[in-house]
Design an enzyme around this catalytic site. Structure first.
Site, short mmCIF file in Angstrom:
data_model
loop_
_atom_site.label_atom_id
_atom_site.label_comp_id
_atom_site.label_asym_id
_atom_site.label_seq_id
_atom_site.Cartn_x
_atom_site.Cartn_y
_atom_site.Cartn_z
N GLU A 166 0.86 4.20 1.54
CA GLU A 166 1.34 4.79 2.78
C GLU A 166 2.38 3.93 3.47
O GLU A 166 3.36 4.43 4.02
CB GLU A 166 0.18 5.13 3.73
CG GLU A 166 -0.76 4.01 4.06
CD GLU A 166 -1.95 3.89 3.13
OE1 GLU A 166 -1.76 3.70 1.92
OE2 GLU A 166 -3.08 3.93 3.64
N CYS A 173 -2.43 -0.37 7.48
CA CYS A 173 -1.70 0.89 7.34
C CYS A 173 -1.91 1.79 8.56
O CYS A 173 -0.97 2.46 8.99
CB CYS A 173 -2.10 1.60 6.05
SG CYS A 173 -1.55 0.69 4.59
N CYS A 182 -6.35 1.65 5.62
CA CYS A 182 -6.92 0.37 6.03
C CYS A 182 -6.36 0.02 7.43
O CYS A 182 -5.49 0.72 7.94
CB CYS A 182 -6.54 -0.71 5.02
SG CYS A 182 -4.79 -1.19 5.09
N HIS A 185 0.84 -1.20 0.00
CA HIS A 185 0.00 0.00 0.00
C HIS A 185 0.88 1.25 0.00
O HIS A 185 1.97 1.27 0.57
CB HIS A 185 -0.92 0.02 1.22
CG HIS A 185 -2.00 -0.99 1.17
ND1 HIS A 185 -3.01 -1.04 2.11
CD2 HIS A 185 -2.27 -1.99 0.28
CE1 HIS A 185 -3.84 -2.03 1.81
NE2 HIS A 185 -3.41 -2.62 0.71
#
Length: 150
Positions: free
Chosen positions: A53, A84, A81, A51
């Site tokens: 981030e 993260c 999410c 992801h």
């Protein structure tokens, strides 16, 4: 909040879009200086933590030579999410700015708010307006994906 950093995150999301990745981008800023940028690479790298981030924070940690990013702010085009959000808390990010709510897996208020749980570090969270650019990019991506899968 600085809109130029959200614009950089959006440009990262565009890179993901062009690669066939879910178009999410992230930027880590420390002392008003961009220290890392990333976009989703989960499909192309086949890594569960791909992801935007997460990858941006990894790059920032490497550049700053510390896992503690307590002087840093994170700009991301989509609400984080659970994975993260946990990483953001563990990295000690100071401020989180995100553009688009994620009603299916966002945990900065959409499903739950993990950032309100009294962990050992408190992240300041801000939902910001990017004039729906990030949301439109995500909708276009999934619309094209559905069309191509028919």
């Amino acid at each position: 909040m600085n809109n130029k950093y959200m614009e950089l995150a959006y440009k990262e999301a565009l890179k993901a879009y062009k690669k066939g990745e879910v178009p999410v981008g992230a930027v880590v800023v420390c002392n008003n200086k961009v220290v890392a940028k990333a976009h989703n690479l989960r499909e192309s790298k086949q890594i569960f933590h791909g992801h935007a981030e997460f990858l941006a924070m990894q790059k920032a940690s490497k550049k700053l030579k510390s896992w503690r990013l307590s002087e840093c702010d994170l700009y991301v085009t989509l609400e984080p999410c659970p994975m993260c959000a946990g990483a953001i808390i563990q990295a000690r990010i100071n401020n989180l700015y995100y553009a688009t709510k994620d009603l299916k897996s966002g945990v900065a208020g959409s499903i739950i708010d993990l950032f309100e749980i009294p962990f050992n570090h408190k992240v300041n969270v801000f939902h910001v307006d990017d004039k729906d650019k990030s949301e439109k990019l995500l909708k276009d991506f999934f619309k094209n994906l559905r069309k191509n899968n028919k």
